[in-house]
Design a protein around this motif. Structure first.
Motif, PDB file in Angstrom:
ATOM      1  N   VAL A   1       4.846 -18.372  35.919  1.00 10.94           N
ATOM      2  CA  VAL A   1       4.095 -18.696  34.714  1.00 10.94           C
ATOM      3  C   VAL A   1       3.856 -17.422  33.918  1.00 10.94           C
ATOM      4  O   VAL A   1       3.109 -16.534  34.357  1.00 10.94           O
ATOM      5  N   GLU A   2       4.499 -17.353  32.755  1.00  8.82           N
ATOM      6  CA  GLU A   2       4.313 -16.206  31.873  1.00  8.82           C
ATOM      7  C   GLU A   2       3.072 -16.396  30.999  1.00  8.82           C
ATOM      8  O   GLU A   2       2.723 -17.525  30.642  1.00  8.82           O
ATOM      9  N   SER A   3       2.450 -15.286  30.643  1.00  5.79           N
ATOM     10  CA  SER A   3       1.306 -15.319  29.732  1.00  5.79           C
ATOM     11  C   SER A   3       1.226 -13.990  29.003  1.00  5.79           C
ATOM     12  O   SER A   3       1.890 -13.015  29.377  1.00  5.79           O
ATOM     13  N   GLY A   4       0.413 -13.972  27.947  1.00  5.52           N
ATOM     14  CA  GLY A   4       0.178 -12.734  27.209  1.00  5.52           C
ATOM     15  C   GLY A   4       0.905 -12.643  25.885  1.00  5.52           C
ATOM     16  O   GLY A   4       0.698 -11.685  25.134  1.00  5.52           O
ATOM     17  N   GLY A   5       1.742 -13.604  25.575  1.00  2.57           N
ATOM     18  CA  GLY A   5       2.442 -13.575  24.304  1.00  2.57           C
ATOM     19  C   GLY A   5       1.497 -13.821  23.140  1.00  2.57           C
ATOM     20  O   GLY A   5       0.353 -14.236  23.323  1.00  2.57           O
ATOM     21  N   GLY A   6       2.005 -13.564  21.940  1.00  2.00           N
ATOM     22  CA  GLY A   6       1.190 -13.775  20.754  1.00  2.00           C
ATOM     23  C   GLY A   6       1.747 -13.032  19.570  1.00  2.00           C
ATOM     24  O   GLY A   6       2.876 -12.545  19.599  1.00  2.00           O
ATOM     25  N   LEU A   7       0.929 -12.923  18.540  1.00  2.00           N
ATOM     26  CA  LEU A   7       1.296 -12.231  17.318  1.00  2.00           C
ATOM     27  C   LEU A   7       0.775 -10.797  17.378  1.00  2.00           C
ATOM     28  O   LEU A   7      -0.401 -10.576  17.666  1.00  2.00           O
ATOM     29  N   VAL A   8       1.648  -9.841  17.099  1.00  2.00           N
ATOM     30  CA  VAL A   8       1.266  -8.438  17.123  1.00  2.00           C
ATOM     31  C   VAL A   8       1.919  -7.738  15.941  1.00  2.00           C
ATOM     32  O   VAL A   8       3.023  -8.109  15.530  1.00  2.00           O
ATOM     33  N   GLN A   9       1.244  -6.742  15.418  1.00  2.00           N
ATOM     34  CA  GLN A   9       1.786  -6.000  14.291  1.00  2.00           C
ATOM     35  C   GLN A   9       2.835  -4.997  14.741  1.00  2.00           C
ATOM     36  O   GLN A   9       2.803  -4.523  15.888  1.00  2.00           O
ATOM     37  N   PRO A  10       3.780  -4.687  13.872  1.00  2.00           N
ATOM     38  CA  PRO A  10       4.778  -3.667  14.218  1.00  2.00           C
ATOM     39  C   PRO A  10       4.105  -2.376  14.664  1.00  2.00           C
ATOM     40  O   PRO A  10       3.076  -1.980  14.120  1.00  2.00           O
ATOM     41  N   ALA A  11       4.713  -1.762  15.672  1.00  2.00           N
ATOM     42  CA  ALA A  11       4.229  -0.527  16.290  1.00  2.00           C
ATOM     43  C   ALA A  11       3.093  -0.772  17.274  1.00  2.00           C
ATOM     44  O   ALA A  11       2.649   0.163  17.950  1.00  2.00           O
ATOM     45  N   GLY A  12       2.648  -2.006  17.394  1.00  2.00           N
ATOM     46  CA  GLY A  12       1.565  -2.300  18.312  1.00  2.00           C
ATOM     47  C   GLY A  12       2.031  -2.538  19.724  1.00  2.00           C
ATOM     48  O   GLY A  12       3.231  -2.650  19.994  1.00  2.00           O
ATOM     49  N   PRO A  13       1.069  -2.638  20.672  1.00  2.00           N
ATOM     50  CA  PRO A  13       1.387  -2.909  22.062  1.00  2.00           C
ATOM     51  C   PRO A  13       1.076  -4.365  22.424  1.00  2.00           C
ATOM     52  O   PRO A  13       0.294  -5.045  21.747  1.00  2.00           O
ATOM     53  N   LEU A  14       1.707  -4.802  23.503  1.00  2.00           N
ATOM     54  CA  LEU A  14       1.421  -6.113  24.056  1.00  2.00           C
ATOM     55  C   LEU A  14       1.825  -6.094  25.517  1.00  2.00           C
ATOM     56  O   LEU A  14       2.835  -5.477  25.874  1.00  2.00           O
ATOM     57  N   SER A  15       1.041  -6.768  26.330  1.00  2.00           N
ATOM     58  CA  SER A  15       1.342  -6.809  27.755  1.00  2.00           C
ATOM     59  C   SER A  15       1.556  -8.244  28.197  1.00  2.00           C
ATOM     60  O   SER A  15       0.718  -9.110  27.947  1.00  2.00           O
ATOM     61  N   LEU A  16       2.666  -8.485  28.855  1.00  2.00           N
ATOM     62  CA  LEU A  16       2.978  -9.813  29.389  1.00  2.00           C
ATOM     63  C   LEU A  16       2.779  -9.825  30.900  1.00  2.00           C
ATOM     64  O   LEU A  16       2.986  -8.815  31.571  1.00  2.00           O
TER      65      LEU A  16
ATOM     66  N   LEU B   1      18.848 -17.753  45.484  1.00  2.00           N
ATOM     67  CA  LEU B   1      17.720 -18.420  44.845  1.00  2.00           C
ATOM     68  C   LEU B   1      17.457 -17.770  43.487  1.00  2.00           C
ATOM     69  O   LEU B   1      17.470 -16.548  43.363  1.00  2.00           O
ATOM     70  N   ASP B   2      17.200 -18.604  42.494  1.00  2.00           N
ATOM     71  CA  ASP B   2      17.083 -18.101  41.116  1.00  2.00           C
ATOM     72  C   ASP B   2      16.024 -18.938  40.411  1.00  2.00           C
ATOM     73  O   ASP B   2      16.231 -20.138  40.182  1.00  2.00           O
ATOM     74  N   TYR B   3      14.893 -18.315  40.079  1.00  2.00           N
ATOM     75  CA  TYR B   3      13.769 -19.030  39.474  1.00  2.00           C
ATOM     76  C   TYR B   3      13.484 -18.486  38.079  1.00  2.00           C
ATOM     77  O   TYR B   3      13.579 -17.271  37.848  1.00  2.00           O
ATOM     78  N   TRP B   4      13.065 -19.409  37.186  1.00  2.00           N
ATOM     79  CA  TRP B   4      12.731 -19.039  35.817  1.00  2.00           C
ATOM     80  C   TRP B   4      11.374 -19.614  35.433  1.00  2.00           C
ATOM     81  O   TRP B   4      11.009 -20.709  35.849  1.00  2.00           O
ATOM     82  N   GLY B   5      10.673 -18.887  34.575  1.00  2.00           N
ATOM     83  CA  GLY B   5       9.470 -19.433  33.975  1.00  2.00           C
ATOM     84  C   GLY B   5       9.838 -20.145  32.687  1.00  2.00           C
ATOM     85  O   GLY B   5      11.009 -20.182  32.275  1.00  2.00           O
ATOM     86  N   LEU B   6       8.823 -20.715  32.037  1.00  2.00           N
ATOM     87  CA  LEU B   6       9.050 -21.464  30.799  1.00  2.00           C
ATOM     88  C   LEU B   6       8.998 -20.573  29.561  1.00  2.00           C
ATOM     89  O   LEU B   6       9.356 -21.018  28.477  1.00  2.00           O
ATOM     90  N   GLY B   7       8.541 -19.343  29.725  1.00  2.00           N
ATOM     91  CA  GLY B   7       8.563 -18.401  28.619  1.00  2.00           C
ATOM     92  C   GLY B   7       7.251 -18.296  27.877  1.00  2.00           C
ATOM     93  O   GLY B   7       6.410 -19.198  27.913  1.00  2.00           O
ATOM     94  N   THR B   8       7.101 -17.173  27.180  1.00  2.00           N
ATOM     95  CA  THR B   8       5.947 -16.940  26.316  1.00  2.00           C
ATOM     96  C   THR B   8       6.455 -16.287  25.034  1.00  2.00           C
ATOM     97  O   THR B   8       7.304 -15.395  25.077  1.00  2.00           O
ATOM     98  N   LEU B   9       5.948 -16.754  23.907  1.00  2.00           N
ATOM     99  CA  LEU B   9       6.457 -16.316  22.616  1.00  2.00           C
ATOM    100  C   LEU B   9       5.762 -15.036  22.167  1.00  2.00           C
ATOM    101  O   LEU B   9       4.538 -14.956  22.138  1.00  2.00           O
ATOM    102  N   VAL B  10       6.567 -14.064  21.777  1.00  2.00           N
ATOM    103  CA  VAL B  10       6.077 -12.821  21.191  1.00  2.00           C
ATOM    104  C   VAL B  10       6.591 -12.743  19.760  1.00  2.00           C
ATOM    105  O   VAL B  10       7.810 -12.833  19.519  1.00  2.00           O
ATOM    106  N   THR B  11       5.668 -12.597  18.832  1.00  2.00           N
ATOM    107  CA  THR B  11       6.033 -12.480  17.424  1.00  2.00           C
ATOM    108  C   THR B  11       5.521 -11.148  16.900  1.00  2.00           C
ATOM    109  O   THR B  11       4.315 -10.872  16.967  1.00  2.00           O
ATOM    110  N   VAL B  12       6.427 -10.329  16.397  1.00  2.00           N
ATOM    111  CA  VAL B  12       6.063  -9.025  15.854  1.00  2.00           C
ATOM    112  C   VAL B  12       6.213  -9.104  14.343  1.00  2.00           C
ATOM    113  O   VAL B  12       7.323  -9.200  13.815  1.00  2.00           O
ATOM    114  N   SER B  13       5.081  -9.074  13.658  1.00  2.00           N
ATOM    115  CA  SER B  13       5.094  -9.258  12.212  1.00  2.00           C
ATOM    116  C   SER B  13       3.808  -8.728  11.610  1.00  2.00           C
ATOM    117  O   SER B  13       2.744  -8.774  12.241  1.00  2.00           O
ATOM    118  N   SER B  14       3.918  -8.249  10.389  1.00  2.00           N
ATOM    119  CA  SER B  14       2.723  -7.795   9.683  1.00  2.00           C
ATOM    120  C   SER B  14       2.176  -8.921   8.804  1.00  2.00           C
ATOM    121  O   SER B  14       1.167  -8.744   8.122  1.00  2.00           O
TER     122      SER B  14
END
Length: 117
Positions: free
Chosen positions: A5-20, A104-117
């Motif tokens: 289960v991924e988490s931590g995605g979201g909207l962030v401004q260019p040059a900013g940080p984000l942790s997933l 064995l190969d497992y995947w999560g459903l993903g989390t969206l990261v949007t980098v935009s001002s």
């Protein structure tokens, strides 16, 4: 039940940080190679960063080298992706992957990261 289960995605401004984060259940990440992938709109999924079983060397795609860091907390059974100096071209759905040498190969459903001002 095996889950990533991924988490931590979201909207962030260019040059900013984000942790997933990628929380695993139903298996132990210490026995798996762990990776992050991403898929931008209209593009194929691409590998971003990888961490073999503990003790191995982490690897990064050239496009994120020096900006992204993959890590894991065995006690929490969780993998992280610290992303710094984000660029608009980093916009994508980010997926966590666990892969075992026996196939064995497992995947999560993903989390969206949007980098935009």
């Amino acid at each position: 039940q095996v889950q990533l289960v991924e988490s931590g995605g979201g909207l962030v401004q260019p040059a900013g940080p984000l942790s997933l984060s990628c929380a695993a259940s139903g298996f132990t990440i210490s026995r798996f190679g762990m990776s992050w992938y991403r898929q931008a709109p209209g593009k194929e999924r691409e590998w971003v960063a990888g961490m073999p079983i503990p003790g191995g060397v982490t690897n990064y795609a050239d496009s994120v080298k020096g900006r992204f860091t993959i890590s894991r907390d065995i006690a929490k059974n969780t993998v992280y992706l610290q992303m710094n100096s984000l660029k608009p071209e980093d916009t994508a759905v980010y997926y966590c992957n666990a892969r075992h040498v026996f196939g064995l190969d497992y995947w999560g459903l993903g989390t969206l990261v949007t980098v935009s001002s």
